[in-house]
Design an enzyme around this catalytic site. Sequence first.
Site, PDB file in Angstrom:
ATOM      1  N   TRP A  52       0.840  -1.205   0.000  1.00 18.93           N
ATOM      2  CA  TRP A  52       0.000   0.000   0.000  1.00 18.93           C
ATOM      3  C   TRP A  52       0.878   1.260   0.000  1.00 18.93           C
ATOM      4  O   TRP A  52       0.729   2.147  -0.848  1.00 18.93           O
ATOM      5  CB  TRP A  52      -0.913  -0.051   1.218  1.00 18.93           C
ATOM      6  CG  TRP A  52      -1.966   1.005   1.299  1.00 18.93           C
ATOM      7  CD1 TRP A  52      -2.342   1.879   0.300  1.00 18.93           C
ATOM      8  CD2 TRP A  52      -2.791   1.295   2.427  1.00 18.93           C
ATOM      9  NE1 TRP A  52      -3.358   2.677   0.746  1.00 18.93           N
ATOM     10  CE2 TRP A  52      -3.651   2.347   2.047  1.00 18.93           C
ATOM     11  CE3 TRP A  52      -2.895   0.773   3.718  1.00 18.93           C
ATOM     12  CZ2 TRP A  52      -4.600   2.876   2.915  1.00 18.93           C
ATOM     13  CZ3 TRP A  52      -3.841   1.294   4.582  1.00 18.93           C
ATOM     14  CH2 TRP A  52      -4.683   2.339   4.182  1.00 18.93           C
ATOM     15  N   HIS A  94      12.142  -6.061   4.568  1.00 16.17           N
ATOM     16  CA  HIS A  94      11.555  -6.486   5.851  1.00 16.17           C
ATOM     17  C   HIS A  94      12.656  -6.708   6.892  1.00 16.17           C
ATOM     18  O   HIS A  94      12.428  -7.371   7.903  1.00 16.17           O
ATOM     19  CB  HIS A  94      10.779  -7.801   5.665  1.00 16.17           C
ATOM     20  CG  HIS A  94       9.544  -7.680   4.820  1.00 16.17           C
ATOM     21  ND1 HIS A  94       8.616  -6.679   4.984  1.00 16.17           N
ATOM     22  CD2 HIS A  94       9.070  -8.454   3.806  1.00 16.17           C
ATOM     23  CE1 HIS A  94       7.627  -6.842   4.112  1.00 16.17           C
ATOM     24  NE2 HIS A  94       7.883  -7.911   3.385  1.00 16.17           N
ATOM     25  N   SER A 124      -3.034 -11.877   8.973  1.00 16.01           N
ATOM     26  CA  SER A 124      -2.657 -11.679   7.571  1.00 16.01           C
ATOM     27  C   SER A 124      -1.503 -12.618   7.185  1.00 16.01           C
ATOM     28  O   SER A 124      -1.513 -13.225   6.107  1.00 16.01           O
ATOM     29  CB  SER A 124      -2.258 -10.214   7.370  1.00 16.01           C
ATOM     30  OG  SER A 124      -2.004  -9.946   6.033  1.00 16.01           O
ATOM     31  N   ARG A 245      -6.099  -9.168   0.482  1.00 17.74           N
ATOM     32  CA  ARG A 245      -7.029 -10.137   1.050  1.00 17.74           C
ATOM     33  C   ARG A 245      -8.274  -9.405   1.528  1.00 17.74           C
ATOM     34  O   ARG A 245      -9.286  -9.407   0.849  1.00 17.74           O
ATOM     35  CB  ARG A 245      -6.331 -10.899   2.195  1.00 17.74           C
ATOM     36  CG  ARG A 245      -7.053 -12.137   2.690  1.00 17.74           C
ATOM     37  CD  ARG A 245      -6.299 -12.725   3.881  1.00 17.74           C
ATOM     38  NE  ARG A 245      -6.203 -11.793   4.987  1.00 17.74           N
ATOM     39  CZ  ARG A 245      -7.093 -11.686   5.976  1.00 17.74           C
ATOM     40  NH1 ARG A 245      -8.145 -12.475   6.003  1.00 17.74           N
ATOM     41  NH2 ARG A 245      -6.934 -10.793   6.957  1.00 17.74           N
ATOM     42  N   GLY A 247      -7.913  -6.198   3.782  1.00 17.80           N
ATOM     43  CA  GLY A 247      -7.537  -4.792   3.911  1.00 17.80           C
ATOM     44  C   GLY A 247      -8.350  -4.025   4.952  1.00 17.80           C
ATOM     45  O   GLY A 247      -8.719  -2.878   4.720  1.00 17.80           O
TER      46      GLY A 247
HETATM   47  P1  A3P Z   1      -4.892  -8.427   4.996  1.00 18.83           P
HETATM   48  O1  A3P Z   1      -4.272  -9.762   4.761  1.00 18.83           O
HETATM   49  O2  A3P Z   1      -5.303  -8.224   6.426  1.00 18.83           O
HETATM   50  O3  A3P Z   1      -5.996  -8.121   4.051  1.00 18.83           O
HETATM   51  P2  A3P Z   1       1.988  -6.219   2.913  1.00 18.83           P
HETATM   52  O4  A3P Z   1       1.820  -5.319   1.744  1.00 18.83           O
HETATM   53  O5  A3P Z   1       2.972  -5.690   3.911  1.00 18.83           O
HETATM   54  O6  A3P Z   1       2.262  -7.620   2.490  1.00 18.83           O
HETATM   55  O7  A3P Z   1       0.606  -6.201   3.715  1.00 18.83           O
HETATM   56  C1  A3P Z   1      -0.513  -6.838   3.181  1.00 18.83           C
HETATM   57  C2  A3P Z   1      -1.742  -6.410   3.953  1.00 18.83           C
HETATM   58  O8  A3P Z   1      -2.057  -5.053   3.600  1.00 18.83           O
HETATM   59  C3  A3P Z   1      -2.956  -7.253   3.566  1.00 18.83           C
HETATM   60  O9  A3P Z   1      -3.764  -7.317   4.741  1.00 18.83           O
HETATM   61  C4  A3P Z   1      -3.569  -6.391   2.480  1.00 18.83           C
HETATM   62  O10 A3P Z   1      -4.923  -6.656   2.205  1.00 18.83           O
HETATM   63  C5  A3P Z   1      -3.379  -5.004   3.071  1.00 18.83           C
HETATM   64  N1  A3P Z   1      -3.456  -3.959   2.041  1.00 18.83           N
HETATM   65  C6  A3P Z   1      -2.819  -3.921   0.859  1.00 18.83           C
HETATM   66  N2  A3P Z   1      -3.176  -2.829   0.164  1.00 18.83           N
HETATM   67  C7  A3P Z   1      -4.061  -2.159   0.917  1.00 18.83           C
HETATM   68  C8  A3P Z   1      -4.793  -0.947   0.727  1.00 18.83           C
HETATM   69  N3  A3P Z   1      -4.690  -0.229  -0.385  1.00 18.83           N
HETATM   70  N4  A3P Z   1      -5.604  -0.548   1.721  1.00 18.83           N
HETATM   71  C9  A3P Z   1      -5.720  -1.276   2.858  1.00 18.83           C
HETATM   72  N5  A3P Z   1      -5.056  -2.428   3.093  1.00 18.83           N
HETATM   73  C10 A3P Z   1      -4.235  -2.871   2.128  1.00 18.83           C
END
Ligand code: A3P
Length: 290
Positions: A52, A94, A124, A245, A247
């Site tokens: 994000w 990370h 997540s 997933r 979000g």
């Molecule tokens: P969930 O699995 O709870 O949905 P990363 O990018 O660090 O791998 O994190 C992934 C998490 O950020 C996932 O959480 C994903 O859905 C959420 N995410 C990614 N893009 C997003 C957005 N634009 N707004 C809100 N959550 C987002």
Amino acid sequence: MSSQSQPSLLHKYKGILFSAMSSEELLDSLDSFDAREDDIFLVSYPKSGTHWVAEVIENIPNAGITLTSPIEWGDVSKFKELKMVPKRRVIPTHLSYEMIPVTVKQKQCKIVYVVRNPKDTAVSLFHYYKDNPNLPSTETWAVFLELFLKGDVVYGSWFDHVLSWEKHKNDKNVLFLFYEEMKNDFAKSLKKITAFLGISVNDSEMSQIARNTSFSEMKSNAVKENSDPNHTICALTSNRNLVFRKGVVGDWINYFTPKQKRVFDEVFTEKMRHSDVGRCLKEYENVDGK
Ligand code: A3P
């Protein structure tokens, strides 16, 4: 299958589990990475909202940046590849603070650290373990949660990671972003990001960035795009379909039993007892939850 029975997917380096996609040689040579003064590092524990924030930075008009793949992703040819990037580099990772290349610290590169409440992060990551073929499969939520609390998951303990970075939270080259604050008040977080990077953005550009980086927009784009290994943000996959997933804030409530919550809170209280970040996260944990 447990992580022990799938040793080829993860390996331990200095006591911390890494993906096989982060070679030992590369991890060994991190300190030979030659940082540039204008590099921006995008740092997070996995599943904290990295994609994000990366998308937000990429959507800032005229930022003049190139988003690279994670610094710990690949083999020793990595640093040559990064050397070739002509523009200002945004480098995701990370890694904990201790493992960040020494030149990044010496040159005081800008660092954006994204943090998310650990219960949602655990849920997540549990799904990532289930869906991502680069991670060992996990039997049940209960088994996974125990591994998470022990730090026996990829990139180690969430607590150690956050605490290692919190020590540098007030350094002038470090910006902490909370996933929950981004959800609650995106405009405020966006202003923090642009001010930190020294790029001015007008109101209509801000609205455009908000639209382009909404969860639904990013999720539907991921479905349309083919996975591009050159556009890898998390060192655990280049398949963006595995990332978007739900979000939301507070999904943990659908997974934790009352006992699991109690045990988790006890560990949290103990490990985060001196942590301001911990205090903020505690407040944020129920933003959307009941
Ligand atoms: P969930 O699995 O709870 O949905 P990363 O990018 O660090 O791998 O994190 C992934 C998490 O950020 C996932 O959480 C994903 O859905 C959420 N995410 C990614 N893009 C997003 C957005 N634009 N707004 C809100 N959550 C987002």
